[in-house]
Design a protein around this motif. Sequence first.
Motif, PDB file in Angstrom:
ATOM      1  N   LYS A   1     -19.576  23.200   4.287  1.00 31.33           N
ATOM      2  CA  LYS A   1     -18.371  23.192   5.321  1.00 31.33           C
ATOM      3  C   LYS A   1     -18.407  24.307   6.268  1.00 31.33           C
ATOM      4  CE  LYS A   1     -14.935  19.939   3.041  1.00 31.33           C
ATOM      5  NZ  LYS A   1     -13.769  19.881   2.690  1.00 31.33           N
ATOM      6  N   SER A   2     -18.603  25.305   5.960  1.00 30.53           N
ATOM      7  CA  SER A   2     -18.652  26.525   6.908  1.00 30.53           C
ATOM      8  C   SER A   2     -19.626  26.540   7.948  1.00 30.53           C
ATOM      9  CB  SER A   2     -18.654  27.879   6.091  1.00 30.53           C
ATOM     10  OG  SER A   2     -18.948  28.855   6.893  1.00 30.53           O
ATOM     11  N   THR A   3     -20.876  25.952   7.555  1.00 32.96           N
ATOM     12  CA  THR A   3     -21.770  25.757   8.439  1.00 32.96           C
ATOM     13  C   THR A   3     -21.488  24.585   9.498  1.00 32.96           C
ATOM     14  OG1 THR A   3     -23.516  26.678   6.843  1.00 32.96           O
ATOM     15  CG2 THR A   3     -24.170  25.309   8.619  1.00 32.96           C
ATOM     16  N   VAL A   4     -21.007  23.581   8.750  1.00 34.86           N
ATOM     17  CA  VAL A   4     -20.736  22.473   9.548  1.00 34.86           C
ATOM     18  C   VAL A   4     -19.482  22.941  10.710  1.00 34.86           C
ATOM     19  CG1 VAL A   4     -19.697  20.005   9.923  1.00 34.86           C
ATOM     20  CG2 VAL A   4     -21.253  20.791   8.120  1.00 34.86           C
ATOM     21  N   ARG A   5     -18.629  23.534  10.189  1.00 35.68           N
ATOM     22  CA  ARG A   5     -17.472  24.259  11.114  1.00 35.68           C
ATOM     23  C   ARG A   5     -17.981  24.984  12.277  1.00 35.68           C
ATOM     24  NH1 ARG A   5     -14.611  25.278   6.205  1.00 35.68           N
ATOM     25  NH2 ARG A   5     -12.867  23.856   5.871  1.00 35.68           N
ATOM     26  N   GLU A   6     -18.938  25.818  11.972  1.00 34.37           N
ATOM     27  CA  GLU A   6     -19.576  26.562  13.050  1.00 34.37           C
ATOM     28  C   GLU A   6     -20.565  25.707  14.109  1.00 34.37           C
ATOM     29  OE1 GLU A   6     -20.512  30.033  15.087  1.00 34.37           O
ATOM     30  OE2 GLU A   6     -19.078  29.737  13.426  1.00 34.37           O
ATOM     31  N   ILE A   7     -21.219  24.851  13.689  1.00 31.11           N
ATOM     32  CA  ILE A   7     -21.733  23.847  14.393  1.00 31.11           C
ATOM     33  C   ILE A   7     -20.666  23.104  15.383  1.00 31.11           C
ATOM     34  CG2 ILE A   7     -23.184  21.588  14.536  1.00 31.11           C
ATOM     35  CD1 ILE A   7     -24.480  22.401  12.055  1.00 31.11           C
ATOM     36  N   TYR A   8     -19.500  22.590  14.577  1.00 35.04           N
ATOM     37  CA  TYR A   8     -18.614  21.862  15.286  1.00 35.04           C
ATOM     38  C   TYR A   8     -18.075  22.878  16.484  1.00 35.04           C
ATOM     39  CZ  TYR A   8     -14.040  19.809  16.849  1.00 35.04           C
ATOM     40  OH  TYR A   8     -12.950  19.115  17.352  1.00 35.04           O
ATOM     41  N   SER A   9     -17.672  24.069  16.325  1.00 34.13           N
ATOM     42  CA  SER A   9     -17.281  25.102  17.329  1.00 34.13           C
ATOM     43  C   SER A   9     -18.090  25.231  18.349  1.00 34.13           C
ATOM     44  CB  SER A   9     -16.875  26.315  16.235  1.00 34.13           C
ATOM     45  OG  SER A   9     -16.489  27.382  17.216  1.00 34.13           O
ATOM     46  N   ASN A  10     -19.576  25.449  18.021  1.00 37.52           N
ATOM     47  CA  ASN A  10     -20.413  25.706  19.048  1.00 37.52           C
ATOM     48  C   ASN A  10     -20.594  24.494  20.101  1.00 37.52           C
ATOM     49  OD1 ASN A  10     -21.012  28.122  17.926  1.00 37.52           O
ATOM     50  ND2 ASN A  10     -22.656  27.346  16.825  1.00 37.52           N
ATOM     51  N   GLN A  11     -20.443  23.150  19.481  1.00 34.98           N
ATOM     52  CA  GLN A  11     -20.452  22.064  20.353  1.00 34.98           C
ATOM     53  C   GLN A  11     -19.270  21.925  21.145  1.00 34.98           C
ATOM     54  OE1 GLN A  11     -21.041  19.047  17.308  1.00 34.98           O
ATOM     55  NE2 GLN A  11     -23.351  18.990  17.282  1.00 34.98           N
ATOM     56  N   PHE A  12     -18.082  22.184  20.636  1.00 35.95           N
ATOM     57  CA  PHE A  12     -16.803  22.200  21.381  1.00 35.95           C
ATOM     58  C   PHE A  12     -16.982  23.153  22.397  1.00 35.95           C
ATOM     59  CE2 PHE A  12     -12.570  23.083  22.371  1.00 35.95           C
ATOM     60  CZ  PHE A  12     -11.928  22.026  22.233  1.00 35.95           C
ATOM     61  N   THR A  13     -17.506  24.346  22.328  1.00 40.84           N
ATOM     62  CA  THR A  13     -17.771  25.306  23.357  1.00 40.84           C
ATOM     63  C   THR A  13     -18.641  24.906  24.666  1.00 40.84           C
ATOM     64  OG1 THR A  13     -17.428  27.211  21.661  1.00 40.84           O
ATOM     65  CG2 THR A  13     -18.632  27.672  23.919  1.00 40.84           C
ATOM     66  N   ILE A  14     -19.678  24.206  24.140  1.00 41.79           N
ATOM     67  CA  ILE A  14     -20.666  23.779  25.257  1.00 41.79           C
ATOM     68  C   ILE A  14     -19.957  22.526  26.079  1.00 41.79           C
ATOM     69  CG2 ILE A  14     -22.670  22.314  25.548  1.00 41.79           C
ATOM     70  CD1 ILE A  14     -23.860  23.805  22.916  1.00 41.79           C
ATOM     71  N   ASP A  15     -19.017  21.686  25.281  1.00 44.59           N
ATOM     72  CA  ASP A  15     -18.298  20.597  26.098  1.00 44.59           C
ATOM     73  C   ASP A  15     -17.515  21.404  27.047  1.00 44.59           C
ATOM     74  OD1 ASP A  15     -17.675  17.844  26.351  1.00 44.59           O
ATOM     75  OD2 ASP A  15     -15.827  18.449  25.548  1.00 44.59           O
ATOM     76  N   ASN A  16     -16.756  22.039  26.687  1.00 40.31           N
ATOM     77  CA  ASN A  16     -15.881  23.050  27.514  1.00 40.31           C
ATOM     78  C   ASN A  16     -16.617  23.756  28.647  1.00 40.31           C
ATOM     79  OD1 ASN A  16     -13.424  22.419  26.050  1.00 40.31           O
ATOM     80  ND2 ASN A  16     -13.695  24.266  25.164  1.00 40.31           N
ATOM     81  N   LEU A  17     -17.879  24.227  28.317  1.00 51.10           N
ATOM     82  CA  LEU A  17     -18.582  24.897  29.660  1.00 51.10           C
ATOM     83  C   LEU A  17     -18.870  23.693  30.558  1.00 51.10           C
ATOM     84  CD1 LEU A  17     -20.909  27.318  27.574  1.00 51.10           C
ATOM     85  CD2 LEU A  17     -18.994  27.884  28.605  1.00 51.10           C
TER      86      LEU A  17
END
Length: 276
Positions: free
Chosen positions: A86-102
């Motif tokens: 779950k911790s790994t998946v949360r990190e992946i989600y956070s990174n994808q969210f950041t890319i979308d914002n960029l």
Amino acid sequence: ELWNTGLLYKIGNNIVYLALSASPVKFAKGIGWIITIHDKTQEQQLEAMKLDFVSMAAHELRTPLAVNIFLTKTLLDFSDLSDEIKSTVREIYSNQFTIDNLITDFFDMEKLELSQMQLKKNIFSTHELVSNLKKSLSTLFSTKNLFLISECNVDDAYGDFKRITQVLTNLVKNSIDFSPENSEIKITATKISNHVKFSVEDQGCGIPIEKQDKVFSKFYQVDSSVTREHGGTGLGLAISKALVEKHGGKIWFESVEGKGTVFHFTLPDKNYSPEL
């Protein structure tokens, strides 16, 4: 320079963009004028081509990214996943969210600079605005063990719901990046005279006094070490300022280094807006 304006002409099937300016000049017998006409057709065409390219690139990037964000968020709903996964998946989600914002930031800044962003203003619910934001950012809050609380003392506001959501998301995302774990972020909406004021308050590191005058500048990052860790272009606050001012409101902040920051922005009240 006394005046400066732009004109658009259609000659046959061609569109011609002209920039006109006039400046007074003193002569011995009086005042004359220097009138300058600048053909900006090619510049406008290049800007339009650039915007079309950015729009296409943003679409092509965001389509598969949206699927990945949905899948990772769905994975987090499975209760039988180990804490490590779950911790790994949360990190992946956070990174994808950041890319979308960029991607969103770059595209929106282009539209704002070319004055090609149109607002669709309507009366909207402040409660719906905050509720939607809580849902969309819930995973980011849980990743850092942050708590989001809200207090809406006014029911309605007037503006482009999508763009005001973007402004509020930028401010809250900024607070998430600079807040310590297990702290609170608070959103409030209050009525002030003929305006509705939104505030986002955090308990983060605050903004040093010597850097406060640059906070809304494009590409400026108060703390590069934090932005390297969480990602970011330094465009979020600049875009938020441009969007708020495009609505006829204003945006500002109060910050104490080491204690936190409060960002405020206002929108004209639904009864105050001249468009209603």
